[in-house]
Design an enzyme around this catalytic site. Structure first.
Site, PDB file in Angstrom:
ATOM      1  N   HIS A  56     -16.630  13.138  33.201  1.00 13.88           N
ATOM      2  CA  HIS A  56     -16.985  14.524  33.503  1.00 13.88           C
ATOM      3  C   HIS A  56     -15.933  15.487  32.968  1.00 13.88           C
ATOM      4  O   HIS A  56     -16.231  16.631  32.635  1.00 13.88           O
ATOM      5  CB  HIS A  56     -17.145  14.723  35.010  1.00 13.88           C
ATOM      6  CG  HIS A  56     -18.485  14.292  35.522  1.00 13.88           C
ATOM      7  ND1 HIS A  56     -19.654  14.849  35.098  1.00 13.88           N
ATOM      8  CD2 HIS A  56     -18.841  13.351  36.427  1.00 13.88           C
ATOM      9  CE1 HIS A  56     -20.677  14.276  35.711  1.00 13.88           C
ATOM     10  NE2 HIS A  56     -20.212  13.354  36.514  1.00 13.88           N
ATOM     11  N   GLY A  57     -14.697  15.028  32.896  1.00 15.14           N
ATOM     12  CA  GLY A  57     -13.624  15.890  32.396  1.00 15.14           C
ATOM     13  C   GLY A  57     -12.312  15.460  32.994  1.00 15.14           C
ATOM     14  O   GLY A  57     -12.282  14.947  34.111  1.00 15.14           O
TER      15      GLY A  57
END
Lengths: 418, 405
Positions: free
Chosen positions: B335-336
């Protein structure tokens, strides 16, 4: 045959719905009338939806509302706000507030584009803040927030090949909003370069205008906020009969009661939510470098003046002060502010705009400002003493002489000395 | 040059319908107009990645060329040999562009990598899947044109759902019969209108109208409850954000599935009433399903087998727990690279492990009551745990605790 029937069952409703929607939006229907309660709500809503639209404004201005152009100070809806005083004392006019945080000359210029019929030969109030005149001028994001495709189309359709319209097209194209539609952008580029808008562009824009107008008259009455309740609450705390000494007394009392948690004369709630804690320390001497004397805003403002002159609108300008204790704390230069005000006044008076109420000397008056740069309690009362007679009594026709030099870079960068 | 964001505004659907109409007529009569489909797909890709987004377009072309070399190269190699280290290297090579794109903003704050583009993660999932299935031998032949169609299938290019190559290939070649295609059209129209409700009404209501106001109030209360910022507004933010996240993404997914159906491709669904889940495991079978199934098949299962085969962990109970942890941690990083995405991953791993314990406990104690009330309680608990995880996921706590001060 059976599958064809099925196809119709699947897509028939979609086709019918799409057809009805297109009919609803593209026929010049108009969709009725707003009731007076909607007018009342819209006049004090300060909502970008109202600024962007057309129908509510047009209808209200035909029914005795007077536009009050301004910015964030209009949202200081205390009991001495022009909207409250006008309602409480049954004045012949009711303010229609146009402007909120971030709205400046360019936004106002486009907001008034479709109000020509309603504004011609009428009176308006225009509160002009020195804070608009920053080095960068109108912020593109704030302009985008109030941007109205409808007003832009109305403007393009009537645009002429003159200094003002070429300048306005250039400014609009400097904003991302001005480039948000392909055909609109191409038409604007034509205006900027002094070329006529093509027939195809006009046809397309007119079609889009019809759709936007239908949307405006269908939807702009919804979701108006409840600022009107604030106005009505304000009315209740005012004396039954207008008396300037009684009102002044009350303004001092309310102001004293609501500025107890700081030494800067700032309203408690504003101080608590925006300045308390470390934030106030960080703001010490934070404004020493601000300079409002050179700004593209001066030419944007000239657009507004140009429009008022074209329509022979009688304007009362108000230049609000800055809270002197706040200016002192943040290191804002008072001579710089004075020169800014003088430059604005010069631009106004040179062209025959002589109704100017310059309040810049009142920054030290107690309870005059509600917070840092916004008029409040006694400030609004002071404004009322000029606004009320201006709007209630008959005024001589102004005689404006527009000078194109105010559109130049040279003027934007000129500093007026005392 | 115009730029169009997929499913961004009503006009996109008009373009979509006009563009797909010839294709739909063909499918109705049992034919797939391959040339037309290729041209119209190219036009839509140009509209999505052209104009102001031309840099992304270049990045996409570079990425496709790169994946062709990696995946195609592995296919050539696989015909001759089957060494594990080559397979591992190929997977790593395939993931590297995504890793660079994800790490760049964490190293250079706020900078976006030049090789990034909208949808790079989803194309990576598709490529890695190809490599893994070739290793397994379930994909035997590398068909470069079909691979390109699969990667660049424009209805799902920006955010999924993540399809599987063999399924896609089957649908592409095997044209549905008229009765079946009519059912697909029927569903497509239904999904598009449900998507309108989700994305343009509910997501707008929660995300655009309510969320900024609640966020503002919650930030005003950031000194509340011993400076933790825990306030009623924060709780309100949690639920509002959760609703926004679901309706936004589910709405988008419905559009993507519907567009696929119109093109005669049965892209799998992404959501199945996730807030009705009875437990966290159930939730991941209902939420962003194509992603969680991808993780299940290509990370969780493989890791579990790997651990068992090499007897890395003795205690059989620990194996799925370790696999869950790795699975969700990777999902978090995907997701990051920020603390809140990683905590979100760990939180879900923790929740699913606890859930396993509970299911085990329930199995041993058969006398535990099971009725509508207990099911209601289960749904309620699951819903709140999930919403709390979305609060972490939203990054709002980061704003509240660190950047708003």
């Amino acid at each position: 045959m059976k599958t064809k029937g099925k196809l119709w069952l699947i897509f028939g409703p979609v086709i019918i719905a799409a057809g009805l929607l297109i009919l609803l939006l593209s026929l010049p229907i108009g969709f009725g009338h707003f009731n007076s309660q909607t007018e009342k709500k819209a006049a004090v809503s300060l909502s970008p939806k109202v600024f962007r639209g057309r129908k509510i404004k047009q209808q209200a201005l035909e029914n005795g509302y007077v536009p009050f152009f301004g910015s964030s100070e209009l949202s200081r809806l205390d009991e001495f706000h022009p909207s409250v005083l006008a309602a409480k004392y049954h004045r012949s006019y009711r303010p229609f507030l146009l402007g909120n945080a971030g709205s400046q000359s360019l936004t106002h210029y486009f907001t008034m584009q479709n109000l020509g019929t309603q504004l011609k030969g009428k009176k308006v109030i225009f509160i002009i803040s020195p804070q608009w005149f920053t080095k960068e001028g109108q912020r593109p994001d704030a302009f985008g927030f109030y941007y109205s495709p409808l007003q832009t189309i109305d403007w393009i359709i009537n645009a002429k090949n003159d200094t003002a319209d070429r300048y306005a097209a250039k400014r609009l194209l400097e904003m991302p909003s001005g480039r948000s539609s392909e055909i609109g952008e191409a038409a604007l580029e034509n205006v900027e370069h002094g070329k006529p808008v093509s027939e195809f562009q006009k046809m397309f824009l007119k079609f889009k205008e019809t759709i936007l107008l239908n949307e405006d008259s269908l939807f702009s009455r919804f979701q108006l906020n409840n600022n009107l309740a604030k106005v009505q609450k304000g009315e209740k705390s005012l004396p039954a009969h207008y008396s300037i000494s009684k009102l002044n007394h009350l303004a001092v009392k309310v102001g004293r009661r609501e500025t107890t948690n700081n030494k800067l004369g700032i309203k408690n709630t504003f101080y608590k939510t925006r300045l308390s804690g470390n934030r106030i320390k960080d703001l010490k001497d934070s404004q020493t470098k601000l300079d409002y004397r050179r700004s593209p805003e001066y030419s944007d403002f000239e657009l507004v003046l140009n429009q008022f002159a074209k329509w022979h609108v009688n304007v009362q300008f108000i230049i609000p002060p800055i809270n002197a204790r706040w200016a002192d704390y943040t290191g804002l230069s008072i001579p710089m502010i004075r020169q800014t005000d003088q430059k604005i006044e010069y631009q106004l008076r040179q062209q025959g705009f002589n109704n100017v109420l310059d309040l810049s000397d009142y920054g030290n008056e107690k309870y005059f400002m509600e917070d840092t740069i916004h008029l409040g309690w006694r400030g609004w009362l002071k404004v009322d003493q000029t606004v009320n007679p201006f709007l209630t009594n008959k005024q001589p026709q102004p005689n404006y002489i527009i000078q194109n030099r105010f559109f130049s870079k040279n003027w934007q960068n000129t500093v007026k000395n005392e | 040059m115009i730029n169009l964001q997929p499913y961004g505004n009503p006009m996109y659907f008009v373009y979509l319908l006009v563009g797909l109409l010839p294709l739909m007529i063909g499918l109705y009569f049992g034919k797939r107009f391959v040339v037309y489909q290729t041209i119209i797909s190219a036009i839509f890709l140009l509209l999505i990645f052209g104009g102001s987004k031309w840099q992304q377009g270049l990045a996409l072309i570079g990425y496709i060329v790169y994946q062709f070399i990696v995946v195609g190269g592995y296919a050539v190699y696989k015909r001759r040999a089957n060494q594990t280290w080559v397979f591992v290297c190929t997977v790593i090579l395939s993931i590297i562009p995504l890793v660079i794109v994800k790490i760049t903003p964490a190293i250079q704050v706020g900078r976006q990598s030049l090789i990034g583009f909208l949808g790079i993660s989803y194309l990576t999932f598709k490529s890695v899947q190809m490599v893994m299935e070739m290793r397994d031998g379930t994909i035997k032949k590398f068909d470069p044109i079909m691979f390109a169609r699969f990667l660049l299938f424009f209805p799902t290019i920006s955010s999924g759902p993540i399809d599987r190559y063999r399924r896609f290939q089957h649908d592409y070649i095997q044209i549905p019969d008229r009765k079946h295609y009519l059912q697909m059209l029927d569903k497509a129209v239904h999904y598009i209108f449900l998507g309108f409700l989700y994305k343009f009404i509910l997501s707008y209501l929660f995300g655009t109208m309510m969320l900024p106001k609640i966020a503002h109030i919650a930030i005003m209360h950031r000194e509340a409850f011993f400076h933790t910022g825990i306030s009623l507004a924060l709780v309100g933010y949690m639920y509002t954000y959760s609703m926004y996240l679901f309706f936004d993404f589910a709405g988008y997914s419905l559009f993507a599935v519907a567009a696929s159906y119109l093109m005669g491709i049965e892209t799998p669904m992404n959501f199945n009433q996730p807030f009705k889940a009875h437990n966290i495991k159930d939730f991941w079978n209902r939420w962003h399903m194509t992603l969680s199934f991808w993780f299940r098949d290509f990370i969780f299962m493989r890791l579990t087998f790997f651990i068992m085969k090499h007897r890395l962990i003795k205690n059989r109970k620990r194996i799925p727990q370790v696999a869950y942890l790795a699975n969700f941690l990777i999902m978090g990083f995907w997701h990051g690279v920020t603390w809140y995405y990683i905590v979100y991953g760990l939180f879900h791993a923790g929740a699913i492990i606890i859930n396993d314990y509970w299911l085990g406990f329930k199995k041993k104690h058969r006398q535990l009551p099971h009725n509508r009330l207990t099911e209601g309680i289960a749904i309620f608990i699951t819903f709140n745990v999930v919403c709390f995880s979305f609060l972490i996921f939203s990054g709002f706590l980061n704003t509240l605790w660190f950047s708003a001060r």
